[in-house]
Design a protein around this motif. Structure first.
Motif, PDB file in Angstrom:
ATOM      1  N   GLY A   1       0.805  -1.215   0.000  1.00  0.00           N
ATOM      2  CA  GLY A   1       0.000   0.000   0.000  1.00  0.00           C
ATOM      3  C   GLY A   1       0.838   1.263   0.000  1.00  0.00           C
ATOM      4  N   LEU A   2       2.105   1.173   0.400  1.00  0.00           N
ATOM      5  CA  LEU A   2       2.967   2.352   0.447  1.00  0.00           C
ATOM      6  C   LEU A   2       3.152   2.953  -0.940  1.00  0.00           C
ATOM      7  CD1 LEU A   2       4.886   4.284   1.899  1.00  0.00           C
ATOM      8  CD2 LEU A   2       6.692   2.566   1.643  1.00  0.00           C
ATOM      9  N   VAL A   3       3.426   2.113  -1.943  1.00  0.00           N
ATOM     10  CA  VAL A   3       3.618   2.612  -3.299  1.00  0.00           C
ATOM     11  C   VAL A   3       2.325   3.227  -3.831  1.00  0.00           C
ATOM     12  CG1 VAL A   3       4.224   1.967  -5.663  1.00  0.00           C
ATOM     13  CG2 VAL A   3       5.440   0.934  -3.737  1.00  0.00           C
ATOM     14  N   GLN A   4       1.218   2.580  -3.535  1.00  0.00           N
ATOM     15  CA  GLN A   4      -0.063   3.097  -4.019  1.00  0.00           C
ATOM     16  C   GLN A   4      -0.386   4.460  -3.422  1.00  0.00           C
ATOM     17  OE1 GLN A   4      -3.408   0.406  -3.651  1.00  0.00           O
ATOM     18  NE2 GLN A   4      -4.900   2.086  -3.753  1.00  0.00           N
ATOM     19  N   VAL A   5      -0.168   4.632  -2.114  1.00  0.00           N
ATOM     20  CA  VAL A   5      -0.505   5.902  -1.487  1.00  0.00           C
ATOM     21  C   VAL A   5       0.406   7.015  -1.992  1.00  0.00           C
ATOM     22  CG1 VAL A   5       0.976   5.666   0.556  1.00  0.00           C
ATOM     23  CG2 VAL A   5      -1.110   7.014   0.697  1.00  0.00           C
ATOM     24  N   ILE A   6       1.651   6.703  -2.319  1.00  0.00           N
ATOM     25  CA  ILE A   6       2.553   7.737  -2.854  1.00  0.00           C
ATOM     26  C   ILE A   6       2.093   8.152  -4.246  1.00  0.00           C
ATOM     27  CG2 ILE A   6       4.898   8.150  -3.668  1.00  0.00           C
ATOM     28  CD1 ILE A   6       5.911   6.616  -1.275  1.00  0.00           C
ATOM     29  N   ARG A   7       1.639   7.202  -5.046  1.00  0.00           N
ATOM     30  CA  ARG A   7       1.099   7.547  -6.368  1.00  0.00           C
ATOM     31  C   ARG A   7      -0.148   8.413  -6.233  1.00  0.00           C
ATOM     32  NH1 ARG A   7       1.664   1.551  -9.194  1.00  0.00           N
ATOM     33  NH2 ARG A   7       3.871   1.744  -9.812  1.00  0.00           N
ATOM     34  N   ASP A   8      -1.048   8.012  -5.334  1.00  0.00           N
ATOM     35  CA  ASP A   8      -2.267   8.806  -5.125  1.00  0.00           C
ATOM     36  C   ASP A   8      -1.925  10.205  -4.600  1.00  0.00           C
ATOM     37  OD1 ASP A   8      -3.637   6.562  -5.902  1.00  0.00           O
ATOM     38  OD2 ASP A   8      -4.161   5.942  -3.851  1.00  0.00           O
ATOM     39  N   LEU A   9      -0.938  10.264  -3.735  1.00  0.00           N
ATOM     40  CA  LEU A   9      -0.533  11.541  -3.157  1.00  0.00           C
ATOM     41  C   LEU A   9       0.056  12.462  -4.222  1.00  0.00           C
ATOM     42  CD1 LEU A   9      -0.218  13.233  -0.616  1.00  0.00           C
ATOM     43  CD2 LEU A   9       1.904  12.018  -0.127  1.00  0.00           C
ATOM     44  N   ALA A  10       0.911  11.913  -5.079  1.00  0.00           N
ATOM     45  CA  ALA A  10       1.498  12.719  -6.150  1.00  0.00           C
ATOM     46  C   ALA A  10       0.425  13.227  -7.099  1.00  0.00           C
ATOM     47  CB  ALA A  10       2.531  11.888  -6.911  1.00  0.00           C
ATOM     48  N   ALA A  11      -0.543  12.379  -7.433  1.00  0.00           N
ATOM     49  CA  ALA A  11      -1.621  12.798  -8.326  1.00  0.00           C
ATOM     50  C   ALA A  11      -2.478  13.880  -7.675  1.00  0.00           C
ATOM     51  CB  ALA A  11      -2.485  11.593  -8.706  1.00  0.00           C
ATOM     52  N   GLY A  12      -2.742  13.743  -6.384  1.00  0.00           N
ATOM     53  CA  GLY A  12      -3.549  14.741  -5.691  1.00  0.00           C
ATOM     54  C   GLY A  12      -2.869  16.096  -5.615  1.00  0.00           C
ATOM     55  N   VAL A  13      -1.542  16.113  -5.407  1.00  0.00           N
ATOM     56  CA  VAL A  13      -0.803  17.373  -5.352  1.00  0.00           C
ATOM     57  C   VAL A  13      -0.790  18.035  -6.727  1.00  0.00           C
ATOM     58  CG1 VAL A  13       1.468  18.395  -4.979  1.00  0.00           C
ATOM     59  CG2 VAL A  13       0.596  16.686  -3.379  1.00  0.00           C
ATOM     60  N   ARG A  14      -0.579  17.239  -7.774  1.00  0.00           N
ATOM     61  CA  ARG A  14      -0.564  17.819  -9.126  1.00  0.00           C
ATOM     62  C   ARG A  14      -1.934  18.378  -9.508  1.00  0.00           C
ATOM     63  NH1 ARG A  14       2.287  12.827 -10.465  1.00  0.00           N
ATOM     64  NH2 ARG A  14       4.537  13.225 -10.614  1.00  0.00           N
ATOM     65  N   GLN A  15      -2.992  17.679  -9.120  1.00  0.00           N
ATOM     66  CA  GLN A  15      -4.347  18.102  -9.464  1.00  0.00           C
ATOM     67  C   GLN A  15      -4.908  19.133  -8.476  1.00  0.00           C
ATOM     68  OE1 GLN A  15      -6.544  14.437  -9.578  1.00  0.00           O
ATOM     69  NE2 GLN A  15      -5.283  13.559 -11.219  1.00  0.00           N
ATOM     70  N   ARG A  16      -4.128  19.473  -7.469  1.00  0.00           N
ATOM     71  CA  ARG A  16      -4.516  20.438  -6.447  1.00  0.00           C
ATOM     72  C   ARG A  16      -5.793  20.015  -5.727  1.00  0.00           C
ATOM     73  NH1 ARG A  16      -1.786  24.935  -6.340  1.00  0.00           N
ATOM     74  NH2 ARG A  16      -3.465  26.040  -5.261  1.00  0.00           N
ATOM     75  N   SER A  17      -5.891  18.719  -5.432  1.00  0.00           N
ATOM     76  CA  SER A  17      -7.001  18.218  -4.621  1.00  0.00           C
ATOM     77  C   SER A  17      -6.578  17.970  -3.177  1.00  0.00           C
ATOM     78  CB  SER A  17      -7.561  16.926  -5.226  1.00  0.00           C
ATOM     79  OG  SER A  17      -6.555  15.914  -5.280  1.00  0.00           O
ATOM     80  N   VAL A  18      -5.268  17.914  -2.927  1.00  0.00           N
ATOM     81  CA  VAL A  18      -4.734  17.785  -1.573  1.00  0.00           C
ATOM     82  C   VAL A  18      -3.498  18.667  -1.457  1.00  0.00           C
ATOM     83  CG1 VAL A  18      -5.605  15.432  -1.205  1.00  0.00           C
ATOM     84  CG2 VAL A  18      -3.307  15.777  -2.154  1.00  0.00           C
TER      85      VAL A  18
END
Length: 296
Positions: free
Chosen positions: A189-206
């Motif tokens: 799950g660590l790799v998945q959460v980092i991918r989700d986190l990177a996508a959220g920062v780029r999309q300005r959702s987090v």
């Protein structure tokens, strides 16, 4: 021996008894006068004291209350009078400010910079040193909207590998500003959460993320391979605040088995209270280093 005049003796006895009775009656009616120097509570002869409550006991009680209130007001005014430290702050300035503050608390201006010795001192007294900018609390953040458009109001993604009661309590307390990750709570799950986190920062959702792990090595290494993420390991509240200010860190990695619950709470609070905005020179250096890495 001459003869005793019984009639004369009787008269003398009656006279003595009468005097004794008279003296006893007068003693009952006599007023007890206070000794000199004792306040009787009668201020009628002193116009300047007009309106004062009569009675020594009452007067003392009435005057004690204003003194108590004035002492509280004085302490409050002293606390408000302690100005925030600005510019480059040395360890000596921190020590002097802690001594001058009524409760030992030191306020730093948003742009204040600490010298190395001052930074070490701040780490030792992280609970007494705070900054003046947008200090948040779980209660004040309850009205934060998860769908807000400004970066300051965007939520933070959090994820934990395994289970920790302290992490669960802190994330629940700050739930108004946090959004849990759906990634599994294991190593995959660590790799998945980092991918989700990177996508959220780029999309300005987090704004960024909080990762609670037994060991920080993999989490920091993986996160810092992503250009949009700037991950740091949390050691204390002041170090986290410095990382956000000087680096624009947007990922906090906490090794929860080795950190006390109070320290986890303080680091999370420091991470959430100001947006992660990296300085221009930091972004320039990161771009240069990434370009050098691609060239090799």
């Amino acid at each position: 021996m001459p003869d005793i005049n019984e009639q004369l003796v009787q008269q003398v006895v009656e006279q003595v008894i009468r005097l004794l009775r008279q003296e006893k009656a007068e003693s009952r009616q006599a007023q007890v006068r206070p000794p000199a120097g004792v306040c009787t509570g009668d201020y009628s002869k002193f116009p300047e004291l007009a309106g004062r409550r009569v009675g020594a006991g009452q007067g003392q009680t009435a005057s004690a209350e204003p003194r108590a209130a004035s002492s509280v007001d004085s302490a409050s005014s002293q606390a408000q009078a302690v100005a925030a430290l600005t510019g480059i702050v040395t360890a000596q300035q921190l020590q002097e400010a802690m001594k001058a503050s009524p409760d030992g608390t030191v306020i730093l201006a948003p742009d204040a910079r600490l010298t190395p010795l001052a930074n070490d001192l701040a780490m030792q007294h992280a609970d007494l040193i705070r900054r003046q900018d947008r200090a948040l609390s779980p209660a004040s953040s309850a009205g934060t909207s998860a769908n807000a458009s400004t970066s300051e109001e965007l939520p933070w993604l959090w994820w934990a590998q395994g289970y920790c009661p302290a992490v669960q309590e802190v994330t629940h307390r700050w739930s108004a500003q946090l959004r849990p990750s759906a990634a599994p709570r294991n190593e995959t799950g660590l790799v998945q959460v980092i991918r989700d986190l990177a996508a959220g920062v780029r999309q300005r959702s987090v704004q960024g993320g909080l990762l609670f792990v037994p060991s920080a090595a993999q989490a920091v290494c993986y996160a810092n391979r992503v250009a949009a993420l700037r991950a740091v390991v949390g050691t204390c509240a002041e170090a986290v605040e410095q990382a956000v200010r000087d680096l624009g860190a947007n990922v906090l990695v906490v090794e929860y088995p080795y950190v006390k619950p109070a320290a986890i709470e303080q680091m999370v609070q420091r991470m959430l209270r100001q947006p992660p905005r990296p300085p221009a020179h930091v972004m320039r250096h990161l771009v240069e280093l990434q370009r050098d890495g691609q060239g090799s």
